[in-house]
Design a protein around this motif. Structure first.
Motif, PDB file in Angstrom:
ATOM      1  N   THR A   1     -22.591  -9.534 -31.099  1.00 40.01           N
ATOM      2  CA  THR A   1     -23.046  -8.236 -31.565  1.00 40.01           C
ATOM      3  C   THR A   1     -21.841  -7.411 -32.003  1.00 40.01           C
ATOM      4  O   THR A   1     -20.700  -7.689 -31.619  1.00 40.01           O
ATOM      5  CB  THR A   1     -23.796  -7.488 -30.449  1.00 40.01           C
ATOM      6  N   ILE A   2     -22.090  -6.402 -32.794  1.00 42.81           N
ATOM      7  CA  ILE A   2     -21.009  -5.591 -33.348  1.00 42.81           C
ATOM      8  C   ILE A   2     -20.260  -4.881 -32.229  1.00 42.81           C
ATOM      9  O   ILE A   2     -20.839  -4.097 -31.472  1.00 42.81           O
ATOM     10  CB  ILE A   2     -21.570  -4.574 -34.356  1.00 42.81           C
ATOM     11  N   SER A   3     -18.982  -5.182 -32.125  1.00 36.27           N
ATOM     12  CA  SER A   3     -18.138  -4.559 -31.108  1.00 36.27           C
ATOM     13  C   SER A   3     -17.562  -3.256 -31.657  1.00 36.27           C
ATOM     14  O   SER A   3     -17.633  -2.970 -32.865  1.00 36.27           O
ATOM     15  CB  SER A   3     -16.994  -5.493 -30.714  1.00 36.27           C
ATOM     16  N   LYS A   4     -16.953  -2.475 -30.781  1.00 38.83           N
ATOM     17  CA  LYS A   4     -16.298  -1.241 -31.219  1.00 38.83           C
ATOM     18  C   LYS A   4     -15.187  -1.559 -32.214  1.00 38.83           C
ATOM     19  O   LYS A   4     -15.014  -0.859 -33.214  1.00 38.83           O
ATOM     20  CB  LYS A   4     -15.725  -0.473 -30.022  1.00 38.83           C
TER      21      LYS A   4
ATOM     22  N   ARG B   1     -30.104  -8.336 -34.443  1.00 36.14           N
ATOM     23  CA  ARG B   1     -30.259  -7.805 -33.093  1.00 36.14           C
ATOM     24  C   ARG B   1     -30.464  -6.293 -33.133  1.00 36.14           C
ATOM     25  O   ARG B   1     -29.848  -5.585 -33.941  1.00 36.14           O
ATOM     26  CB  ARG B   1     -29.032  -8.120 -32.245  1.00 36.14           C
ATOM     27  N   GLU B   2     -31.328  -5.821 -32.249  1.00 32.78           N
ATOM     28  CA  GLU B   2     -31.626  -4.393 -32.198  1.00 32.78           C
ATOM     29  C   GLU B   2     -30.359  -3.576 -31.962  1.00 32.78           C
ATOM     30  O   GLU B   2     -30.181  -2.496 -32.525  1.00 32.78           O
ATOM     31  CB  GLU B   2     -32.654  -4.126 -31.092  1.00 32.78           C
ATOM     32  N   ARG B   3     -29.455  -4.109 -31.142  1.00 32.86           N
ATOM     33  CA  ARG B   3     -28.216  -3.390 -30.845  1.00 32.86           C
ATOM     34  C   ARG B   3     -27.397  -3.177 -32.114  1.00 32.86           C
ATOM     35  O   ARG B   3     -26.749  -2.125 -32.281  1.00 32.86           O
ATOM     36  CB  ARG B   3     -27.408  -4.185 -29.822  1.00 32.86           C
ATOM     37  N   ASP B   4     -27.415  -4.147 -33.025  1.00 32.79           N
ATOM     38  CA  ASP B   4     -26.651  -4.006 -34.261  1.00 32.79           C
ATOM     39  C   ASP B   4     -27.335  -3.054 -35.236  1.00 32.79           C
ATOM     40  O   ASP B   4     -26.670  -2.412 -36.069  1.00 32.79           O
ATOM     41  CB  ASP B   4     -26.445  -5.374 -34.909  1.00 32.79           C
ATOM     42  N   ILE B   5     -28.644  -2.972 -35.160  1.00 31.89           N
ATOM     43  CA  ILE B   5     -29.362  -1.973 -35.968  1.00 31.89           C
ATOM     44  C   ILE B   5     -28.909  -0.575 -35.563  1.00 31.89           C
ATOM     45  O   ILE B   5     -28.596   0.272 -36.399  1.00 31.89           O
ATOM     46  CB  ILE B   5     -30.884  -2.123 -35.791  1.00 31.89           C
ATOM     47  N   TYR B   6     -28.865  -0.344 -34.252  1.00 32.29           N
ATOM     48  CA  TYR B   6     -28.427   0.960 -33.762  1.00 32.29           C
ATOM     49  C   TYR B   6     -26.956   1.220 -34.078  1.00 32.29           C
ATOM     50  O   TYR B   6     -26.539   2.372 -34.236  1.00 32.29           O
ATOM     51  CB  TYR B   6     -28.653   1.066 -32.253  1.00 32.29           C
ATOM     52  N   ALA B   7     -26.164   0.144 -34.179  1.00 36.24           N
ATOM     53  CA  ALA B   7     -24.724   0.309 -34.422  1.00 36.24           C
ATOM     54  C   ALA B   7     -24.449   0.964 -35.771  1.00 36.24           C
ATOM     55  O   ALA B   7     -23.486   1.719 -35.913  1.00 36.24           O
ATOM     56  CB  ALA B   7     -24.019  -1.040 -34.326  1.00 36.24           C
ATOM     57  N   VAL B   8     -25.293   0.672 -36.772  1.00 37.60           N
ATOM     58  CA  VAL B   8     -25.061   1.238 -38.109  1.00 37.60           C
ATOM     59  C   VAL B   8     -26.004   2.404 -38.406  1.00 37.60           C
ATOM     60  O   VAL B   8     -25.931   2.998 -39.491  1.00 37.60           O
ATOM     61  CB  VAL B   8     -25.203   0.152 -39.197  1.00 37.60           C
TER      62      VAL B   8
END
Length: 385
Positions: free
Chosen positions: A260-263, A300-307
């Motif tokens: 998943t997209i990290s900081k 992944r939902e987490r990556d949707i929220y990341a952007v």
């Protein structure tokens, strides 16, 4: 430190051995004129889904390196930091040095080592790809003189190896000249991704540290597109500890695109993008995951929220509709796509359309969902209640 490392390895190895499947096979070789024992690890779920493909890792040398790699592959996949992998470990000849030997006055592989090289390339790889569901992504893993052998695969024009993991390498004295002769810029012209991992260590002699540092500097200076050079330095007084630390550190970098997209990824690659480019980046990340690793994860939902913030806050949210449509294509039963389209229409003061999509999204939610009431607030807000 060593005691803690060995304890961790025991836990990881136990988890791998008792939870997964390892097949032992004697592989007849026309090239070696004998049979060679190999061990094949297949990940959990391999036999249940006969359509899914898996990256392949070929581990050279001692059994403990195979065990360490398998254990880490299980751990990383369980944490969604790497795809599940098929791992094959190749037993070395009784006189191990014969398989990985080179001429000290030239660095060239001996006849025995050339045969072992061809055995890996033409027989082991062919057998695994013919009998197991492997994806396009292939790793070679070795330590010591086996790592030196791995570097010779860089000369192949076809680029069928994606990651070269060289741990505690004992390179020949001619390695720098050999690497220069391999036309490494060719990797930048291929529609694929490649990784070269090597580690230095404070446990090495001063001369070996200097030699590895020079090699790492040479490779880093090339700056070849698609060819990712990972220069690692492990501070430890034990070469054994360096091996156990190098494997997970290599996996972290080699499978970075899968995670998943990290900081760090967000700060370096995403935060300054336009909404259109952020959407493209997200799509391309998952297309690359599917292409390389055979893993169709959707997004992944987490990556949707990341952007999300980029899409909402930049350019007056004009790309929210496109963002929502993309998510609906991937997750039609999720309320997220409807939410972003509804937000687009709300920001454009088209409240009836906004209400329509908010209702669509709310209708997909389970009433027991703790977020359902908050989602319903969107409907009330645009309806003026």
């Amino acid at each position: 430190m060593i005691r803690k490392t060995l304890t961790l390895l025991f836990i990881l190895f136990s988890f791998a051995v008792f939870s997964q499947k390892i097949i032992k096979k004697s592989l007849e070789s026309d090239i070696l004129k004998t049979s060679r024992n190999i061990r094949i690890f297949t990940p959990e779920g391999y036999e249940k889904d006969n359509t899914k493909n898996y990256p392949l890792a070929i581990v050279l040398g001692d059994a403990y390196l195979f065990d360490i790699y398998v254990a880490n592959s299980v751990l990383f996949s369980s944490k969604d930091k790497a795809p599940k992998q098929i791992v094959v470990g190749i037993s070395m000849a009784e006189t191990k040095a014969k398989d990985i030997s080179f001429h000290v006055k030239s660095g060239q592989l001996t006849a025995n080592a050339q045969n072992f090289y061809a055995f890996i390339r033409d027989e082991v790889l062919f057998y695994m790809e013919s009998n197991y569901r492997t994806s396009l992504f292939v790793s070679l893993v070795g330590q010591g003189y086996s790592a030196n052998l791995i570097t010779h695969f860089l000369q192949e024009n076809s680029g069928f190896i994606n990651s070269f993991i060289c741990i505690n390498a004992n390179f020949s004295n001619f390695i720098r000249e050999e690497l220069q002769s391999y036309n490494l810029p060719k990797f930048g012209k291929k529609d694929n991704t490649f990784y070269f991992y090597s580690n230095n260590s404070s446990s090495f002699s001063a001369q070996k540290q200097l030699e590895i540092n020079l090699i790492q500097t040479d490779l880093s200076g090339l700056e070849i597109k698609n060819f990712n050079v990972i220069n690692d330095v492990i501070n430890t007084s034990s070469s054994i500890s360096a091996i156990s630390e190098a494997v997970p550190r290599a996996l972290t970098k080699v499978f970075e695109v899968y995670s998943t997209i990290s900081k760090e990824e967000y700060d370096n690659n995403i935060k300054d993008l336009t909404p259109k480019d952020a959407i493209y980046y997200l799509k391309n990340k998952y297309l690359e995951i599917e292409f390389l690793f055979g893993s169709n994860l959707g997004i992944r939902e987490r990556d949707i929220y990341a952007v999300e913030n980029i899409i909402i806050e930049k350019e007056n949210g004009d790309k929210l509709k496109d963002f929502g449509k993309m998510i609906l294509e991937i997750y039609p039963s999720s309320p997220l796509g409807d939410y972003y389209i509804g937000r687009y229409y709300e920001s454009s003061n088209m409240l009836k359309k906004a209400q329509k999509y908010y209702k669509f999204g709310y209708g997909k939610m389970d009433p027991s969902d703790p977020n359902a009431d908050a989602f319903y607030e969107n409907i009330l807000r645009v309806s003026g209640q």
